[in-house]
Enzyme design. Structure first.
Site, short mmCIF file in Angstrom:
data_model
loop_
_atom_site.label_atom_id
_atom_site.label_comp_id
_atom_site.label_asym_id
_atom_site.label_seq_id
_atom_site.Cartn_x
_atom_site.Cartn_y
_atom_site.Cartn_z
CB SER A 144 -0.99 2.07 -8.62
OG SER A 144 -0.15 1.66 -7.45
CG ASP A 287 2.85 -0.50 -6.00
OD1 ASP A 287 4.22 0.02 -6.00
OD2 ASP A 287 2.04 0.32 -5.87
CG ASP A 291 2.88 4.41 -5.80
OD1 ASP A 291 2.72 3.19 -5.79
OD2 ASP A 291 1.89 5.04 -6.10
#
Length: 548
Positions: A144, A287, A291
């Site tokens: 992430s 990001d 997500d």
């Protein structure tokens, strides 16, 4: 843990490490360094593993990926799900392509049909594909918004839901029983998934409710979302999109930002400058795995990013306003977390919908309607700029569809002669001024974080911002909100203050989430000044206390 270089565990790991680079790295470590690598293996946190790219069981490396995938396969076998479909995807981080291929090959060798995404994709693409294909599981290789030195391994099970206990614990137990990494079988897999990617983009474009366009400034922050969100926006009718060129192509080193996190003000400087230069109507930052989505807006004093809570209020109210009042709305669920603002609950009540509060993390948020037969989740958000705006398609946070819906809301406001700031003013008049912020205290490890919480339990403050304090310990909760967190709250008839303290689930930090609500909004500007003053006072007082 005491560990010598002759430790059977360490030496067996090194001898069976299928990657000569990490094997050599481990061999070169001192005894103390080697002990640290084996003391605390990675465990499943937010639906998966996440850690630094390095050798050993407490880093992300080929051996860990092979063992984790073998464990996922074992749990699926044990549940009678052998031979069914599993989706595997990856972002563009260092090691992601190698890890995704290895995961796919292990699953194939275990007899599963595997859809291995042909290119780097946003995390919500995998969640979407698992749900649409009725696959039994999905694996996404991503860290992430973590630093470029990290990677991770996220797992979905049936329905495209991020895993929760006991599944995560079962996988960890199976990992402990896994064969040596170089003894785990692998079978060749051909990449596929083109159709799934196209269907995902088409679905994301369909969250629109209005017609018309707006000028959009966009950055994917060197992540994988750029082409996907651009395609979705164009399909949705937003052709006037301007991108931060130097941040558009995927780059695992994230060279233009110190942190690839849209919550970091420095990360969105180039975006807001572009938005001002092109006279945009809205700014969008994703990001790196796309997500999460952050929204920027023009103000009389220049451009600024909205907080995750502000965006959550706007999108939640917008979604509920599109649902038929009466029985349909009454069966509609929206959700936010215990550390997010209380305003969504008030918005839901006004619309006649149900609001559910969950623990932090989308693995809980997307299950908010699970125990409500006849009711359906329509929206969920958390303050960390995560939004699930189309739960029927993606049961996880999805920055692509959230970006499309946010741009759609801008157009809807323009049709009324309003802006997003006007919409926030309207919500404040209806539900009171709410301001939120968060402060963090770095700690060395989880043990120190637990010690901070325990000290606060023993000696909580008597007053915060001049109000008497009520302490709620969620560790004592006997329901779904049981967790290691404290809620400190107080107030009077007009003003309420709230602080939630918990250890971070992904970083070595103790986090404190602060909210102030002022109900007297006769003078909206004055109410905001007072709320922010109290918020700053709480942040200074509480942060100072936590440093002692």
């Amino acid at each position: 843990m005491t560990l010598s270089r002759t430790s059977t565990t360490a030496q067996e790991w090194i001898a069976h490490d299928p990657d000569p680079r990490t094997a050599a790295e481990l061999k070169a470590l001192s005894e103390e360094e080697l002990a640290e690598r084996f003391a605390n293996p990675l465990t499943f946190g937010t639906a998966g593993l996440r850690g630094p790219l390095r050798g050993g069981p407490n880093g992300m490396n080929l051996a860990v990926v092979l063992r984790a995938t073998w464990a996922v396969a074992k749990v699926l076998h044990d549940r009678g799900l052998s031979g069914q479909n599993v989706v595997v995807g990856r972002d563009a981080r260092h090691g992601s392509d190698e890890f995704a291929l290895a995961a796919a090959e292990v699953l194939a060798a275990q007899g599963f049909t595997v859809t291995l995404m042909f290119t780097a994709v946003p995390t919500p693409v995998v969640a979407f594909a698992v749900r649409r294909q009725a696959a039994v599981a999905g694996v996404m290789i991503t860290a992430s918004h973590n630093p470029p030195t990290d990677n991770g391994y996220k797992v979905y099970f049936e329905g495209g839901y991020p895993i929760v206990s006991p599944t995560d614990r079962e996988i960890e137990q199976a990992m402990a029983q896994a064969p040596h990494a170089d003894e785990i079988e692998r079978a060749a897999v051909e990449p596929s998934g083109v159709d799934e990617v196209q269907r995902f983009v088409e679905r994301a474009a369909q969250v629109r409710h209005t017609h018309g366009s707006a000028r959009v400034a966009l950055t994917p922050l060197h992540g994988v979302g750029g082409e996907f969100v651009l395609d979705a926006l164009v399909r949705a009718g937003f052709a006037d999109v301007h991108v931060v060129d130097e941040q558009f192509a995927p780059d695992p080193d994230f060279p233009t930002v110190s942190s690839p996190n849209p919550e970091d003000p420095a990360a969105t400087e180039a975006l807001l400058k572009l938005a001002a230069d092109v006279d945009a109507d809205v700014a969008v930052a994703l990001d790196p795995d796309a997500d999460r989505c952050a929204i920027g807006v023009p103000t009389p004093d220049g451009w600024r990013m909205l907080s995750g809570d502000e965006t959550g209020w706007l999108l939640g109210d917008y979604i509920l306003s599109q649902i038929e009042p009466g029985p349909v709305t009454e069966a509609t669920v929206v959700a936010s977390t215990v550390v997010s603002s209380r305003m969504l609950a008030a918005i839901a009540a006004e619309h006649g919908a149900q609001h559910i509060e969950t623990l932090t993390g989308f693995k809980w948020l997307v299950r908010a309607d699970e125990q409500l037969p006849g009711s359906t989740l329509a929206y969920a958000y958390e303050e960390a700029i995560g939004h699930c705006v189309d739960p029927a398609a993606v049961r996880d946070k999805d920055g692509i569809s959230a970006a499309v819906l946010a741009c759609d809301l801008v157009v809807a406001m323009q049709h009324r002669g309003h802006t997003l700031l006007d919409a926030l003013d309207d919500l404040a008049r209806r539900h009171g001024v709410h301001t939120t912020t968060a402060v963090s205290r770095p700690v060395n490890d989880a043990h120190e974080a637990a010690a901070v919480l325990d000290r606060l339990r023993r000696t909580p403050p008597d007053r915060l911002a001049g109000f008497d304090v009520t302490v709620t310990d969620l560790r004592d909760d006997d329901g779904p909100l049981r967790t290691d967190a404290l809620i400190l709250s107080g107030g009077d008839g007009d003003t309420s203050v709230r602080v939630v303290v918990r250890p971070s689930g992904t970083e070595p930090k103790v986090k404190s989430y602060i909210e102030v609500r002022c109900g007297d909004v006769g003078d909206l500007d004055a109410a905001r000044v007072r709320a922010r003053h109290l918020q700053d006072e709480l942040a200074a007082d509480f942060f100072g206390r936590e440093q002692t």
